[in-house]
Design a protein around this motif. Sequence first.
Motif, PDB file in Angstrom:
ATOM      1  N   LEU A 164       0.832  -1.211   0.000  1.00  0.00           N
ATOM      2  CA  LEU A 164       0.000   0.000   0.000  1.00  0.00           C
ATOM      3  C   LEU A 164       0.867   1.262   0.000  1.00  0.00           C
ATOM      4  O   LEU A 164       0.630   2.206  -0.749  1.00  0.00           O
ATOM      5  CB  LEU A 164      -0.915  -0.022   1.220  1.00  0.00           C
ATOM      6  CG  LEU A 164      -1.970   1.074   1.300  1.00  0.00           C
ATOM      7  CD1 LEU A 164      -2.911   0.979   0.126  1.00  0.00           C
ATOM      8  CD2 LEU A 164      -2.749   0.969   2.603  1.00  0.00           C
TER       9      LEU A 164
ATOM     10  N   ILE B  20     -20.657  10.758   2.164  1.00  0.00           N
ATOM     11  CA  ILE B  20     -19.257  10.726   2.616  1.00  0.00           C
ATOM     12  C   ILE B  20     -19.004  11.815   3.664  1.00  0.00           C
ATOM     13  O   ILE B  20     -18.419  11.561   4.718  1.00  0.00           O
ATOM     14  CB  ILE B  20     -18.289  10.897   1.426  1.00  0.00           C
ATOM     15  CG1 ILE B  20     -18.389   9.681   0.498  1.00  0.00           C
ATOM     16  CG2 ILE B  20     -16.854  11.057   1.914  1.00  0.00           C
ATOM     17  CD1 ILE B  20     -17.521   9.780  -0.727  1.00  0.00           C
ATOM     18  N   ILE B  24     -18.014  11.248   7.696  1.00  0.00           N
ATOM     19  CA  ILE B  24     -16.798  11.689   8.389  1.00  0.00           C
ATOM     20  C   ILE B  24     -17.138  12.655   9.525  1.00  0.00           C
ATOM     21  O   ILE B  24     -16.514  12.606  10.590  1.00  0.00           O
ATOM     22  CB  ILE B  24     -15.752  12.278   7.403  1.00  0.00           C
ATOM     23  CG1 ILE B  24     -14.404  12.445   8.102  1.00  0.00           C
ATOM     24  CG2 ILE B  24     -16.171  13.605   6.834  1.00  0.00           C
ATOM     25  CD1 ILE B  24     -13.268  11.923   7.325  1.00  0.00           C
TER      26      ILE B  24
ATOM     27  N   PRO C  98      -7.537  11.166   7.226  1.00  0.00           N
ATOM     28  CA  PRO C  98      -8.822  10.614   6.774  1.00  0.00           C
ATOM     29  C   PRO C  98      -9.714  11.658   6.116  1.00  0.00           C
ATOM     30  O   PRO C  98     -10.446  11.332   5.173  1.00  0.00           O
ATOM     31  CB  PRO C  98      -9.460  10.098   8.068  1.00  0.00           C
ATOM     32  CG  PRO C  98      -8.330   9.864   8.991  1.00  0.00           C
ATOM     33  CD  PRO C  98      -7.328  10.928   8.664  1.00  0.00           C
ATOM     34  N   VAL C  99      -9.643  12.917   6.584  1.00  0.00           N
ATOM     35  CA  VAL C  99     -10.460  13.970   5.960  1.00  0.00           C
ATOM     36  C   VAL C  99      -9.980  14.224   4.527  1.00  0.00           C
ATOM     37  O   VAL C  99     -10.789  14.333   3.595  1.00  0.00           O
ATOM     38  CB  VAL C  99     -10.398  15.266   6.798  1.00  0.00           C
ATOM     39  CG1 VAL C  99     -11.167  16.381   6.114  1.00  0.00           C
ATOM     40  CG2 VAL C  99     -10.950  15.024   8.192  1.00  0.00           C
ATOM     41  N   ALA C 102     -11.184  11.521   2.411  1.00  0.00           N
ATOM     42  CA  ALA C 102     -12.615  11.660   2.109  1.00  0.00           C
ATOM     43  C   ALA C 102     -12.834  12.639   0.956  1.00  0.00           C
ATOM     44  O   ALA C 102     -13.604  12.362   0.033  1.00  0.00           O
ATOM     45  CB  ALA C 102     -13.370  12.133   3.348  1.00  0.00           C
ATOM     46  N   PHE C 103     -12.133  13.776   0.986  1.00  0.00           N
ATOM     47  CA  PHE C 103     -12.271  14.735  -0.119  1.00  0.00           C
ATOM     48  C   PHE C 103     -11.772  14.127  -1.432  1.00  0.00           C
ATOM     49  O   PHE C 103     -12.366  14.343  -2.498  1.00  0.00           O
ATOM     50  CB  PHE C 103     -11.517  16.028   0.185  1.00  0.00           C
ATOM     51  CG  PHE C 103     -12.275  16.976   1.075  1.00  0.00           C
ATOM     52  CD1 PHE C 103     -13.503  17.495   0.669  1.00  0.00           C
ATOM     53  CD2 PHE C 103     -11.782  17.346   2.317  1.00  0.00           C
ATOM     54  CE1 PHE C 103     -14.215  18.363   1.484  1.00  0.00           C
ATOM     55  CE2 PHE C 103     -12.490  18.207   3.139  1.00  0.00           C
ATOM     56  CZ  PHE C 103     -13.712  18.715   2.722  1.00  0.00           C
ATOM     57  N   ALA C 140      -4.179   6.737   1.765  1.00  0.00           N
ATOM     58  CA  ALA C 140      -4.445   5.427   2.359  1.00  0.00           C
ATOM     59  C   ALA C 140      -3.191   4.905   3.065  1.00  0.00           C
ATOM     60  O   ALA C 140      -3.266   4.360   4.169  1.00  0.00           O
ATOM     61  CB  ALA C 140      -4.911   4.446   1.277  1.00  0.00           C
TER      62      ALA C 140
END
Lengths: 221, 41, 246
Positions: A164, B20, B24, C98-99, C102-103, C140
Amino acid sequence: MSLFADTFRRDIRLGLRRKGQILMAPVFFMMVSVLFPLAMGPDPVVLKLAGPGLLAVAALLAALLPLDTLFRDDDADGTIDLLLLSPAPLSLYVAGKTAAYWVLTSLPLLAVAPLMMIVLDMPLRMAGITLCALFPVTFLLNLAGQTGAALALGTRTGSILLALLLIPFYIPILIFGASAIDLARNGLDAGMPLFLLWALLAVALPAAPLATAAILKGLNE
Amino acid sequence: MADGTYIHFVWAAYGVTGIILAAIVLMSILKHRSLKKENPE
Amino acid sequence: MSNALFALANPARFRKVGMPLLWVSSAASAALFAWGLWLALLASPADYLQQEAVRIMYIHVPAAWMALGTYSSLAFAALSFLIWRHTLAGLYIRAMAPVGAAFTAICLITGSIWGQPTWGTWWVWDARLTSVLVLFFLYAGIIALADAFENRERGLKAAAWLSLIGMVNLPVIKFSVDWWNTLHQPPSVSSFARMVEPAVDKSMLTPLLAMAGAYLFLFIALAVLRLESEIMSRRIESARMRRNHG
């Protein structure tokens, strides 16, 4: 400089003792190259289209395979901790390890590459240019890989995590490597991607061991 | 609105974006809540 | 500047600055979302060529901006964490990766939905789409690495290093993907690309900027909330360590 040579010699000696591990990368490389025609059919048109890219992907997967063991033993037996305490530059140790790793895993791969070219219906007169591309490709894959291995050192999910982490770094190498072989396969000038590969290698060769050494140092503080 | 050609795609895109973002935001709030309970000042 | 940032790492002080910021930016974000959605869905004209599908642009393009902007902020935080050892910066990476992901996901998915009516396919190996996909992989990787260690600090450091190296690598990826795309590009895509990238009309610019503002304030609110969560969970962790070892 002796740290580089010592590490290199020790790792080669250790690697030669474990035959299974050295053979893993070239065997995997051959397996992918042989399985693909079996799956897609032996049509020369298909092989001509897919062969060059396939060779590059197979080299990439083979380089990824044994990567998570690169620093593991040295971390477990305290070699890295000892080196961190000594005044010797850690980057030389890292460079020695990468060089040994390349000789043990990538050199056999380059040796069987012409064989795989025959399997993939590529003319053997292309062997020179293919090796000219695969040499920097394997070296760059190893340099990126050692940095990833240092980052993921001490995690339990080593291999999957490494895959990854390394995808974004492998992508430019894959693109230029596959394009070079592909352009040559179609009788076109492959100078541009080859130049880019060797230029990347010239930058990564000093930069990657320094970054890896800094990461090993930083993470073990 | 015009004759509505492709309007389904617009709903799908806005819907997914909404899901989404909501996910979040919700996860952030829930995590913050549970940590706050565990960690009284 | 750096002293002020360092002082913020004190949770009590962070809350004092953070709570008002959280409320103000949440309210601003909600207001801008309401205005922007009204503009984007009702008050703006459909495009001559793309019909209603052009409305997807108002959530897609700002998401791409946020995806890149968040990554730059991660790299900057990584730098200040690794060089000046600002703990808050390390926590910021863990909190906001993570934000950013998400975008990036929003950008990819809405782009794909937009591609179906305009390009006639869900996915095109267009240079920009491919670059954003690679960006998603980078996010990721950072998220996975930050969580992969038993030792929290080690995870923070590894994630910071990865963010930094990724930033250096980003131009290389961008260049390679662009180059690869011109090498393999089918001729039809370039004409479609022009169709998707029309000279932006003023009636489109206002909803675009409104949605971008809504995203930005949402980002700020999430940053405060998630950073505070990280600070709290760090404190809980160190309290547990003290109990176990002391």
